[in-house]
Write a protein that holds these residues in place. Structure first.
Motif, mmCIF file in Angstrom:
data_model
loop_
_atom_site.group_PDB
_atom_site.id
_atom_site.type_symbol
_atom_site.label_atom_id
_atom_site.label_comp_id
_atom_site.label_asym_id
_atom_site.label_seq_id
_atom_site.Cartn_x
_atom_site.Cartn_y
_atom_site.Cartn_z
ATOM 1 N N ALA A 147 24.797 38.596 3.043
ATOM 2 C CA ALA A 147 23.877 39.688 3.869
ATOM 3 C C ALA A 147 24.754 40.887 3.720
ATOM 4 O O ALA A 147 26.004 40.972 3.406
ATOM 5 N N TRP A 148 24.043 41.927 4.272
ATOM 6 C CA TRP A 148 24.518 43.409 4.029
ATOM 7 C C TRP A 148 25.429 43.944 5.350
ATOM 8 O O TRP A 148 25.798 44.775 5.239
ATOM 9 N N ASN A 149 25.388 43.224 6.470
ATOM 10 C CA ASN A 149 25.887 43.826 7.524
ATOM 11 C C ASN A 149 27.393 43.876 7.167
ATOM 12 O O ASN A 149 27.984 45.097 7.968
ATOM 13 N N PHE A 150 27.987 43.077 6.716
ATOM 14 C CA PHE A 150 29.579 43.076 6.581
ATOM 15 C C PHE A 150 29.838 42.588 4.910
ATOM 16 O O PHE A 150 30.244 41.276 4.959
ATOM 17 N N PRO A 151 29.381 43.366 4.226
ATOM 18 C CA PRO A 151 29.384 42.734 2.638
ATOM 19 C C PRO A 151 30.744 42.395 2.180
ATOM 20 O O PRO A 151 30.624 41.169 1.664
ATOM 21 N N LEU A 152 31.768 42.919 2.555
ATOM 22 C CA LEU A 152 33.198 42.123 2.068
ATOM 23 C C LEU A 152 33.597 41.237 2.988
ATOM 24 O O LEU A 152 34.263 40.277 2.393
ATOM 25 N N THR A 309 29.413 58.073 20.078
ATOM 26 C CA THR A 309 29.105 58.998 19.118
ATOM 27 C C THR A 309 28.530 58.600 17.696
ATOM 28 O O THR A 309 29.137 57.590 17.164
ATOM 29 N N LEU A 310 27.190 58.854 17.300
ATOM 30 C CA LEU A 310 26.598 58.482 16.230
ATOM 31 C C LEU A 310 27.148 59.091 14.847
ATOM 32 O O LEU A 310 26.600 60.253 14.778
ATOM 33 N N GLN A 311 27.704 58.668 14.328
ATOM 34 C CA GLN A 311 28.486 59.175 13.155
ATOM 35 C C GLN A 311 29.011 57.914 12.192
ATOM 36 O O GLN A 311 29.523 56.968 12.382
ATOM 37 N N ALA A 312 28.936 58.229 10.874
ATOM 38 C CA ALA A 312 29.592 57.520 9.892
ATOM 39 C C ALA A 312 30.811 58.038 9.297
ATOM 40 O O ALA A 312 31.313 59.001 9.580
ATOM 41 N N GLY A 313 31.578 57.073 8.782
ATOM 42 C CA GLY A 313 32.928 57.465 8.305
ATOM 43 C C GLY A 313 33.884 57.746 9.381
ATOM 44 O O GLY A 313 33.995 57.311 10.436
ATOM 45 N N ARG A 314 34.831 58.779 9.146
ATOM 46 C CA ARG A 314 35.918 59.099 10.405
ATOM 47 C C ARG A 314 35.415 60.118 11.195
ATOM 48 O O ARG A 314 34.861 60.897 11.014
ATOM 49 N N GLY A 315 35.971 59.961 12.481
ATOM 50 C CA GLY A 315 35.540 60.694 13.435
ATOM 51 C C GLY A 315 36.340 60.563 14.788
ATOM 52 O O GLY A 315 37.094 59.576 14.561
ATOM 53 N N GLU A 316 36.181 61.172 15.872
ATOM 54 C CA GLU A 316 36.815 61.058 17.061
ATOM 55 C C GLU A 316 36.088 60.302 17.887
ATOM 56 O O GLU A 316 34.987 60.342 17.930
ATOM 57 N N GLY A 317 36.850 59.502 18.770
ATOM 58 C CA GLY A 317 36.046 58.877 19.810
ATOM 59 C C GLY A 317 35.437 57.509 19.271
ATOM 60 O O GLY A 317 36.238 56.959 18.297
ATOM 61 N N ARG A 318 34.688 56.910 20.190
ATOM 62 C CA ARG A 318 34.255 55.574 19.762
ATOM 63 C C ARG A 318 32.680 55.773 18.839
ATOM 64 O O ARG A 318 31.778 56.593 19.510
ATOM 65 N N LEU A 319 32.902 55.578 17.777
ATOM 66 C CA LEU A 319 31.632 55.657 16.750
ATOM 67 C C LEU A 319 30.716 54.537 16.484
ATOM 68 O O LEU A 319 31.102 53.435 16.626
ATOM 69 N N MET A 320 29.435 54.874 16.317
ATOM 70 C CA MET A 320 28.650 54.023 16.061
ATOM 71 C C MET A 320 27.700 54.566 14.777
ATOM 72 O O MET A 320 27.348 55.623 14.918
ATOM 73 N N GLY A 321 27.391 53.849 13.721
ATOM 74 C CA GLY A 321 27.062 54.364 12.587
ATOM 75 C C GLY A 321 25.233 54.048 12.652
ATOM 76 O O GLY A 321 24.825 53.757 13.661
ATOM 77 N N PRO A 322 24.637 54.403 11.471
ATOM 78 C CA PRO A 322 23.442 54.223 11.533
ATOM 79 C C PRO A 322 22.798 52.907 11.114
ATOM 80 O O PRO A 322 23.747 51.947 11.110
ATOM 81 N N MET A 323 21.603 52.409 11.494
ATOM 82 C CA MET A 323 20.990 50.932 11.079
ATOM 83 C C MET A 323 20.740 51.187 9.497
ATOM 84 O O MET A 323 21.028 52.174 9.004
ATOM 85 N N ILE A 324 20.659 50.111 8.849
ATOM 86 C CA ILE A 324 20.916 49.920 7.421
ATOM 87 C C ILE A 324 19.768 50.595 6.623
ATOM 88 O O ILE A 324 19.899 51.029 5.577
ATOM 89 N N ASN A 325 18.548 50.600 7.276
ATOM 90 C CA ASN A 325 17.514 51.479 6.590
ATOM 91 C C ASN A 325 16.368 51.781 7.493
ATOM 92 O O ASN A 325 16.368 51.260 8.803
ATOM 93 N N GLY A 355 16.429 64.283 11.829
ATOM 94 C CA GLY A 355 16.772 64.772 10.615
ATOM 95 C C GLY A 355 17.156 63.300 9.585
ATOM 96 O O GLY A 355 16.565 62.329 9.745
ATOM 97 N N ASN A 356 18.117 63.583 8.714
ATOM 98 C CA ASN A 356 18.384 62.552 7.643
ATOM 99 C C ASN A 356 19.095 61.375 8.330
ATOM 100 O O ASN A 356 19.876 61.456 9.364
ATOM 101 N N GLY A 357 18.906 60.190 7.570
ATOM 102 C CA GLY A 357 19.883 58.920 8.231
ATOM 103 C C GLY A 357 19.053 58.221 9.217
ATOM 104 O O GLY A 357 17.994 58.475 9.755
ATOM 105 N N PHE A 358 19.430 56.746 9.128
ATOM 106 C CA PHE A 358 18.654 56.102 9.986
ATOM 107 C C PHE A 358 19.428 55.612 11.391
ATOM 108 O O PHE A 358 19.584 54.350 11.587
#
Length: 475
Positions: A147-152, A309-325, A355-358
């Motif tokens: 599956a794609w959620n935790f590839p490695l 905070t909705l953000q990919a990669g590095r950032g401050e605080g507790r982050l949540m990324g986008p959905m997969i698509n 904006g861009n991103g899911f």
């Protein structure tokens, strides 16, 4: 970042005539193209894995250990490069991607140690005439669909026990997130893993890859994915007898009793729910809260969710990324809208970002009832459905009233109540007062959530035969 990705087949890095695009969920842009496996590549992988198994299974465990540990070390030496690729194809925050990568290395090191301790007991003979003992031996060629959620992490869950047991592998990572997995397969070459032992193919065409399922060379089919996909793959595989180990859908209940440590429950549930944007098989989906603490739970949970905070990669605080698509985001938004149209209330979130991103805001909905799709189906997104219950409800029967049985969570300070819940809830894992997962603990489901286990010695056993040997010692 290297934009040229190749498959690993029989110790060779292989390109293809056609490719398919891989998107960055944080931007919606194409980040790279992955090779599209062709029918001849599938046959080559099967032949290579068959030869690889003959070599690898006959190699002493100590020699396999040297190569596996060298592989783990090389992966760590390339950690930042691999994590960068992983973030680009998943949109994960850095700490989530680091955990995903780290589990691959952890699995490689854990399972080769566990292989040294595999149990091969002697069984007493009542007449004293025979020596009976058990032998564990490598099973054969292992095919894994991931599956794609935790590839490695998913790669680690499969190649860790397979390599330690002496099996060869053909891994097909999700077509949505194949890039970091392909890079890790390339590093296996540098580590000296023999040709054919690890084969990694990429494809989004199941009619091409189906021979991996139907081949008589395949001895174990293993998978992480949805229940529907698992059932279809198992059905296609039944051209002959094979072993299966599949971790499939989940719809985890949470029961928060009136005596629970509410601060601990809120922190634990909210953090696990919105980890990986809710795209976690063991994510809390149906949160049952006693009516006496229901409103307070909603207030505290909403506040904690809003701190993300909705953000990919590095950032401050507790982050949540986008959905997969976008397709998955639209599906989850549809579940929210359907629930609201039937009387549910959005406590926080519920909208996608412009904006861009899911991206989809972390969402908590209340006044949900048991008939709603958001309760009946696996959400697999950043939505927590909260339902009140009373002392008159048989809450454990309600928690069990679902086709899935992967994970469950209970919060109570009453020891007897907690142990009764653990006994009665139908799930492969039940965590009391804190969610906890680790490589030494078996992970797998009951009911429609799969068969077999990932992690722990119980997973390793699935990659090995169980043979009884009886030797006449006394006439």
């Amino acid at each position: 970042m290297n934009a040229q990705y190749k498959m690993l087949i029989d110790g060779q890095l292989i390109s293809s005539k056609e490719t398919f695009a891989v998107l960055n969920p944080a931007t919606g842009e194409v980040v790279a193209h992955a090779p599209q496996a062709e029918p001849e590549h599938i046959e080559q992988a099967l032949v290579a894995a068959d030869k690889g198994f003959a070599l690898w299974s006959s190699m002493p465990l100590s020699q396999r250990e040297t190569l596996i540990l060298a592989y783990a070390d090389l992966l760590e030496a390339n950690k930042e490069d691999i994590i960068s690729i992983l973030i680009s194809e998943t949109g994960k925050p850095y700490d989530n991607a680091e955990y995903d990568f780290g589990m691959l290395v952890t699995c490689l090191r854990y399972f080769i140690e566990e292989a040294k301790r595999i149990e091969q007991p002697v069984i007493p003979d009542p007449d004293g005439r025979f020596l009976h003992y058990m032998r564990r031996q490598p099973l054969g060629v292992v095919v894994g669909y991931l599956a794609w959620n935790f590839p490695l992490l998913n790669v680690g869950y499969k190649i860790g026990p397979a390599l330690a047991a002496g099996c060869s592998t053909i891994i097909k990572p999700s077509q949505v997130t194949p890039l970091a997995s392909l890079r890790c397969a390339e590093i296996a070459l540098e580590a000296g893993i023999p040709s054919g032992v690890i084969n990694m193919i990429s494809s989004d065409q199941y009619n091409v890859t189906d021979p991996l399922l139907t081949s008589d060379k395949t001895k174990l089919f293993t998978m992480i994915g949805s229940t529907n996909a698992g059932v279809n793959c198992m059905k296609n595989s039944l051209t002959n007898l094979k072993h299966f180990s599949v971790e499939l859908g989940g719809n985890a209940p949470v029961v928060v009793y009136d005596d629970a440590d509410l601060d601990k429950a809120v922190q634990d549930i909210v953090d696990l729910k919105f980890a990986n944007s809710g795209q976690v098989c063991v994510s809390p989906n149906r949160c049952f809260v006693h009516e006496s603490v229901y409103l307070e739970f909603l207030t505290r949970a909403g506040k904690r969710a809003e701190e993300l905070t909705l953000q990919a990669g590095r950032g401050e605080g507790r982050l949540m990324g986008p959905m997969i698509n976008g397709k998955e985001r639209d599906r989850v938004i549809g579940l929210i809208e359907q629930a609201v149209s039937n009387g549910a209330k959005v406590i926080t979130g519920g909208d996608k970002l412009a904006g861009n991103g899911f991206y989809l805001q972390p969402t908590i909905i209340a006044d949900v009832d048991l008939t709603m799709s958001v309760v009946q189906e696996e959400i697999f997104g950043p939505v927590l459905a909260v339902l009140p219950f009373s002392d008159n409800d048989d809450i454990l029967a309600i928690a069990n009233d679902n086709e899935f049985g992967l994970a469950a969570y209970v919060y109570t300070t009453n020891l007897q109540r907690g142990l009764q819940a653990a006994e009665k809830i139908q799930a492969g894992s039940v965590c009391i007062n804190e969610a906890h997962y680790s490589v030494q603990l078996p992970h797998g489901g009951l009911k429609q959530s799969g068969v077999g286990k990932d992690c722990s010695k119980y997973s390793l056993e699935e990659y090995m035969t169980l043979k009884r040997v009886s030797v006449l010692v006394n006439e």
